[in-house]
Design a protein around this motif. Structure first.
Motif, PDB file in Angstrom:
ATOM      1  N   MET A  18       0.855  -1.190   0.000  1.00 47.56           N
ATOM      2  CA  MET A  18       0.000   0.000   0.000  1.00 47.56           C
ATOM      3  C   MET A  18       0.890   1.239   0.000  1.00 47.56           C
ATOM      4  O   MET A  18       1.890   1.293   0.716  1.00 47.56           O
ATOM      5  CB  MET A  18      -0.908   0.010   1.229  1.00 47.56           C
ATOM      6  N   THR A  19       0.549   2.226  -0.823  1.00 48.54           N
ATOM      7  CA  THR A  19       1.355   3.447  -0.902  1.00 48.54           C
ATOM      8  C   THR A  19       0.449   4.671  -0.895  1.00 48.54           C
ATOM      9  O   THR A  19      -0.751   4.593  -1.194  1.00 48.54           O
ATOM     10  CB  THR A  19       2.201   3.468  -2.187  1.00 48.54           C
ATOM     11  N   ASN A  20       1.059   5.817  -0.564  1.00 49.98           N
ATOM     12  CA  ASN A  20       0.338   7.091  -0.640  1.00 49.98           C
ATOM     13  C   ASN A  20       0.215   7.563  -2.081  1.00 49.98           C
ATOM     14  O   ASN A  20      -0.631   8.405  -2.395  1.00 49.98           O
ATOM     15  CB  ASN A  20       1.059   8.159   0.191  1.00 49.98           C
ATOM     16  N   GLU A  21       1.075   7.031  -2.938  1.00 45.41           N
ATOM     17  CA  GLU A  21       1.021   7.340  -4.364  1.00 45.41           C
ATOM     18  C   GLU A  21       0.089   6.351  -5.072  1.00 45.41           C
ATOM     19  O   GLU A  21       0.016   5.181  -4.703  1.00 45.41           O
ATOM     20  CB  GLU A  21       2.417   7.225  -4.989  1.00 45.41           C
ATOM     21  N   LEU A  68      11.006  -2.862  -2.550  1.00 42.99           N
ATOM     22  CA  LEU A  68      11.944  -1.810  -2.150  1.00 42.99           C
ATOM     23  C   LEU A  68      11.960  -0.665  -3.165  1.00 42.99           C
ATOM     24  O   LEU A  68      12.003   0.516  -2.792  1.00 42.99           O
ATOM     25  CB  LEU A  68      13.354  -2.386  -1.995  1.00 42.99           C
ATOM     26  N   ALA A  69      11.918  -1.009  -4.444  1.00 44.17           N
ATOM     27  CA  ALA A  69      11.931   0.012  -5.496  1.00 44.17           C
ATOM     28  C   ALA A  69      10.681   0.878  -5.432  1.00 44.17           C
ATOM     29  O   ALA A  69      10.746   2.103  -5.612  1.00 44.17           O
ATOM     30  CB  ALA A  69      12.058  -0.653  -6.868  1.00 44.17           C
ATOM     31  N   ILE A  70       9.535   0.265  -5.174  1.00 42.20           N
ATOM     32  CA  ILE A  70       8.279   1.021  -5.060  1.00 42.20           C
ATOM     33  C   ILE A  70       8.356   1.993  -3.892  1.00 42.20           C
ATOM     34  O   ILE A  70       7.957   3.162  -4.002  1.00 42.20           O
ATOM     35  CB  ILE A  70       7.088   0.054  -4.896  1.00 42.20           C
ATOM     36  N   ARG A  71       8.875   1.528  -2.743  1.00 36.75           N
ATOM     37  CA  ARG A  71       9.023   2.400  -1.577  1.00 36.75           C
ATOM     38  C   ARG A  71       9.974   3.562  -1.871  1.00 36.75           C
ATOM     39  O   ARG A  71       9.735   4.695  -1.459  1.00 36.75           O
ATOM     40  CB  ARG A  71       9.541   1.588  -0.387  1.00 36.75           C
ATOM     41  N   PHE A  72      11.043   3.254  -2.603  1.00 38.23           N
ATOM     42  CA  PHE A  72      12.011   4.298  -2.944  1.00 38.23           C
ATOM     43  C   PHE A  72      11.375   5.367  -3.834  1.00 38.23           C
ATOM     44  O   PHE A  72      11.543   6.570  -3.598  1.00 38.23           O
ATOM     45  CB  PHE A  72      13.217   3.672  -3.654  1.00 38.23           C
ATOM     46  N   ILE A  73      10.654   4.939  -4.859  1.00 39.76           N
ATOM     47  CA  ILE A  73      10.004   5.884  -5.772  1.00 39.76           C
ATOM     48  C   ILE A  73       8.962   6.719  -5.033  1.00 39.76           C
ATOM     49  O   ILE A  73       8.832   7.928  -5.267  1.00 39.76           O
ATOM     50  CB  ILE A  73       9.356   5.140  -6.959  1.00 39.76           C
ATOM     51  N   GLU A  74       8.222   6.081  -4.132  1.00 36.22           N
ATOM     52  CA  GLU A  74       7.218   6.806  -3.340  1.00 36.22           C
ATOM     53  C   GLU A  74       7.882   7.935  -2.551  1.00 36.22           C
ATOM     54  O   GLU A  74       7.407   9.082  -2.548  1.00 36.22           O
ATOM     55  CB  GLU A  74       6.503   5.851  -2.396  1.00 36.22           C
ATOM     56  N   THR A  75       8.979   7.629  -1.870  1.00 35.45           N
ATOM     57  CA  THR A  75       9.701   8.636  -1.082  1.00 35.45           C
ATOM     58  C   THR A  75      10.287   9.721  -1.980  1.00 35.45           C
ATOM     59  O   THR A  75      10.232  10.913  -1.664  1.00 35.45           O
ATOM     60  CB  THR A  75      10.835   7.966  -0.278  1.00 35.45           C
ATOM     61  N   LYS A  76      10.838   9.307  -3.108  1.00 35.02           N
ATOM     62  CA  LYS A  76      11.436  10.257  -4.047  1.00 35.02           C
ATOM     63  C   LYS A  76      10.410  11.254  -4.564  1.00 35.02           C
ATOM     64  O   LYS A  76      10.667  12.463  -4.624  1.00 35.02           O
ATOM     65  CB  LYS A  76      12.059   9.492  -5.213  1.00 35.02           C
ATOM     66  N   LYS A  77       9.233  10.760  -4.923  1.00 39.09           N
ATOM     67  CA  LYS A  77       8.187  11.652  -5.445  1.00 39.09           C
ATOM     68  C   LYS A  77       7.690  12.611  -4.358  1.00 39.09           C
ATOM     69  O   LYS A  77       7.385  13.771  -4.637  1.00 39.09           O
ATOM     70  CB  LYS A  77       7.025  10.824  -6.004  1.00 39.09           C
ATOM     71  N   ALA A  78       7.605  12.132  -3.122  1.00 42.34           N
ATOM     72  CA  ALA A  78       7.189  13.001  -2.016  1.00 42.34           C
ATOM     73  C   ALA A  78       8.209  14.117  -1.800  1.00 42.34           C
ATOM     74  O   ALA A  78       7.839  15.281  -1.594  1.00 42.34           O
ATOM     75  CB  ALA A  78       7.018  12.174  -0.743  1.00 42.34           C
ATOM     76  N   LEU A  79       9.490  13.778  -1.865  1.00 46.98           N
ATOM     77  CA  LEU A  79      10.544  14.782  -1.710  1.00 46.98           C
ATOM     78  C   LEU A  79      10.544  15.778  -2.863  1.00 46.98           C
ATOM     79  O   LEU A  79      10.770  16.975  -2.662  1.00 46.98           O
ATOM     80  CB  LEU A  79      11.908  14.094  -1.611  1.00 46.98           C
TER      81      LEU A  79
END
Length: 312
Positions: A18-21, A68-79
């Protein structure tokens, strides 16, 4: 939105986090289908062999790496969103200050449930484009004067600038400058910083306390546009006292005029400015300044105390 390309063979066996994106997932069946989909679209995460056609994508070959890649992209887009918002805030004089923050938060909340049409209600002179920029993270075009098409969280919306509220549409009202005077020092600081960074040879100076009080005492009927024009005049060495001490305190409605108070207020403003100017010209020597104004020294000192004039 996170765009993911993965093999159909493992799709039914994989539970994505589950992601915020929002996630957009597409599947490929074989090698030819894989290459075709790589060429057709841009992907954030690809489960499959690495291809040079997608240099920005993250290629993985296991479920754990995919998560892990999905979590990374989620954080990257938030930043990235935070950075864009910060860049917009720092580059726009209109959005500076404390009083405007509730309006910006209101616009920020709209991103969770954005309407197809939004009306920004603002007086003449308010830089409405700055709010459209903030709402869309810079993804907008002005299709005609005061009418914009913006992309908010992947959704196209229409933003209309209006001087009055429009029924049946969502209206966001921008407070005029006279109702957010606490923001003016922040706006002045930002505007002068931008001017001095652009014109390196221009002597740098910022308003002292007395000048700043004149800025915040004025009602700014022309809002941010008038403020910017006045700041530029100040930065280039022009006299702004006459403008800031102009007729904005006078009403044309005779029935509402308290003539005595009106005259006293105008006299006090002018007197205060003359005293301050005399002090500056005499390097803050009170006796010399009082002599310049042909004023009794004790009266001069009393007036300084009355108007709160002090050297900072």
């Amino acid at each position: 939105m996170i765009k993911i390309l993965m093999p159909l063979a493992i799709a039914n066996e994989t539970l994505l986090p589950m992601t915020n994106e929002k996630m957009y997932v597409k599947h490929y069946e074989d090698e030819d289908d894989y290459v075709q989909k790589i060429l057709e679209e841009f992907w954030d995460v690809v489960y499959g062999p690495k291809l040079d056609k997608q240099p920005e994508a993250i290629f993985v070959d296991s479920i754990s790496e995919l998560i892990l890649a999905i979590r990374f992209i989620e954080t990257k887009k938030a930043l990235e969103r935070c950075r864009k918002i910060n860049d917009i805030m720092n580059s726009s004089v209109e959005l500076q200050g404390i009083k405007i923050l509730p309006t910006l938060r209101q616009l920020q909340k709209l991103k969770n449930n954005i309407p197809e049409k939004l009306v920004i209600v603002a007086e003449k002179g308010i830089k409405v484009e700055a709010y459209v920029d903030f709402l869309s993270d810079g993804k907008y075009t002005e299709i005609s004067t005061g009418n914009y098409e913006a992309i908010v969280d992947g959704k196209k919306i229409v933003v209309i600038e209006s001087s009055i509220r429009l029924e049946k549409d969502l209206n966001i009202e921008i407070p005029p400058l006279r109702k957010r005077k606490e923001d003016i020092p922040y706006m002045i600081d930002r505007a002068l910083s931008l001017i001095h960074s652009r014109y390196k040879n221009m002597p740098m100076h910022f308003p002292d306390e007395q000048t700043l009080r004149m800025f915040t005492s004025y009602d700014w009927p022309g809002n941010t546009q008038e403020l910017l024009e006045t700041i530029y005049a100040y930065a280039t060495g022009n006299d702004i006292v006459d403008h800031l001490m102009g007729a904005n305190t006078i009403t044309t409605d005779v029935e509402q005029i308290d003539l005595k108070n009106c005259v006293n207020s105008m006299v006090a403003k002018i007197e205060k400015q003359f005293i301050y100017d005399a002090l500056q010209k005499t390097s803050w020597n009170r006796k010399k300044a009082s002599a310049v104004l042909k004023m009794n020294y004790k009266t001069f000192c009393y007036k300084m105390k009355k108007y709160g004039i002090s050297r900072r």
